[in-house]
Design an enzyme around this catalytic site. Structure first.
Site, PDB file in Angstrom:
ATOM      1  CG  HIS A  52      -1.808   1.186   1.478  1.00  0.00           C
ATOM      2  ND1 HIS A  52      -1.633   1.999   2.345  1.00  0.00           N
ATOM      3  CD2 HIS A  52      -2.957   1.480   0.606  1.00  0.00           C
ATOM      4  CE1 HIS A  52      -2.816   3.043   2.076  1.00  0.00           C
ATOM      5  NE2 HIS A  52      -3.322   2.655   1.099  1.00  0.00           N
ATOM      6  CD  GLU A  79      -3.471   1.981  -2.907  1.00  0.00           C
ATOM      7  OE1 GLU A  79      -4.344   2.785  -2.991  1.00  0.00           O
ATOM      8  OE2 GLU A  79      -2.203   2.123  -2.179  1.00  0.00           O
ATOM      9  CG  ASP A  81      -3.085   6.910  -3.324  1.00  0.00           C
ATOM     10  OD1 ASP A  81      -4.078   6.536  -3.086  1.00  0.00           O
ATOM     11  OD2 ASP A  81      -2.013   6.773  -2.564  1.00  0.00           O
ATOM     12  CG  HIS A  94      -2.588   9.873  -0.391  1.00  0.00           C
ATOM     13  ND1 HIS A  94      -3.263  10.851   0.357  1.00  0.00           N
ATOM     14  CD2 HIS A  94      -3.525   8.784  -0.291  1.00  0.00           C
ATOM     15  CE1 HIS A  94      -4.033  10.409   1.099  1.00  0.00           C
ATOM     16  NE2 HIS A  94      -4.381   9.119   0.598  1.00  0.00           N
ATOM     17  CD  GLU A 159      -7.565   5.809  -3.539  1.00  0.00           C
ATOM     18  OE1 GLU A 159      -8.346   6.724  -3.008  1.00  0.00           O
ATOM     19  OE2 GLU A 159      -7.002   5.124  -2.875  1.00  0.00           O
TER      20      GLU A 159
END
Length: 222
Positions: A52, A79, A81, A94, A159
Site C-alpha cells: 500500500h 497500490e 494514488d 496521495h 487509485e
C-alpha cells in the site's frame, strides 16, 4: 459481522466471501462485479499481498524507493494514488498538496511533472529513531509511465484521487501505451471517474463504487 437475515455471526473472511458470492450470483450485480474483478474470476481462498503506497510505514510513500522496497519484502503487487500535473501527465502522489510528504509547496496540479520529479519526496519521512534518513536522496514524485516501465510484470492498483474524465482517461492512455491492461486495476472514491474508465476502456478492471458496494451488502443480508 452479523447476518441481518439469520443472526449468524461471521468472521471477516466469511463476511467477505458472502459479499462476493452475492455479487457473483445476483443478475442485477453481474455487470459491476465483472468489471470489479476483471473477467469475474476470483480466488476466494488465496491471499494476495499488495504494498500500500509501496509500504508507507517503511519507506517514503508512493515513491520508487518504497516500491522497490515493497517488492524486496515480498509484495506481489503495488497500490498507489495518482493526480495530474499541470502539463497533463499522470503522477503518483496521495494528497492534492505537497506539504505533508515533500519539501515542496502548493497544489500538485499547479506543477509540471518535471518540477514534481525534483521535489524531495523523502523529506518528511521520519524513521523509528526520529531521524529523516531519506532527505536529500534524490527521491522525487514519479510518473505512472515510469512505474509501468520499471515494473513490467507487476500487478498494480491505481487509485484516482480526482473525479471526472480527464485523469481517468490519461491513466487509461498510459496503461494502454505500456500494454498493461491485463495487470492493472483502477479504483476511486469518485463514481464519475470509475464510470469514465469503464466507458473509455471496458476491458480494464475497476473497483466498485460506493453505491455498488452498498447494494452488494444489502443483497448479502437478504
Amino acid at each position: 459481522a452479523v447476518s441481518m437475515a439469520t443472526g449468524d455471526r461471521w468472521t471477516d473472511q466469511e463476511f467477505a466471501t458472502e459479499v462476493v458470492r452475492t455479487w457473483m450470483t445476483d443478475p442485477a450485480l453481474a455487470g459491476p462485479f465483472q468489471r470489479f474483478c476483471g473477467r469475474g474470476h476470483v480466488m476466494l481462498a488465496q491471499a494476495w499481498s499488495d504494498a500500500h503506497r509501496g509500504g508507507a510505514a517503511l519507506r517514503p510513500e508512493n515513491t520508487v524507493a518504497a516500491f522497490d522496497h515493497g517488492f524486496a519484502c515480498g509484495a506481489e503487487g503495488l497500490e498507489f494514488d495518482v493526480h495530474l500535473s499541470s502539463d497533463d501527465i499522470v503522477v503518483i502522489h496521495h494528497d492534492d498538496t505537497l506539504e505533508r510528504t515533500t519539501n515542496g509547496r502548493g497544489l500538485v496540479r499547479l506543477h509540471t511533472a518535471a518540477q514534481l520529479a525534483t521535489v524531495d519526496a523523502g523529506f518528511n519521512f521520519r524513521d523509528g529513531d526520529g531521524s529523516f534518513p531519506y532527505r536529500g536522496q534524490r527521491i522525487g514524485i514519479p510518473t505512472l509511465r515510469e512505474v509501468l516501465t520499471r515494473y513490467p510484470a507487476a500487478s498494480l492498483i491505481v487509485e484516482l484521487k480526482v473525479g471526472g474524465r480527464r485523469l481517468a482517461e490519461r491513466v487509461v492512455d498510459d496503461v494502454r501505451a505500456a500494454r498493461a491492461l491485463g495487470r492493472v486495476a483502477v479504483g476511486s472514491f469518485y463514481a464519475d471517474a470509475l464510470a469514465a474508465v469503464r466507458r473509455y476502456e471496458p476491458s480494464l478492471p475497476t473497483g466498485a463504487t460506493k453505491e455498488e458496494t452498498r447494494w452488494a451488502l444489502y443483497r448479502s443480508w437478504a
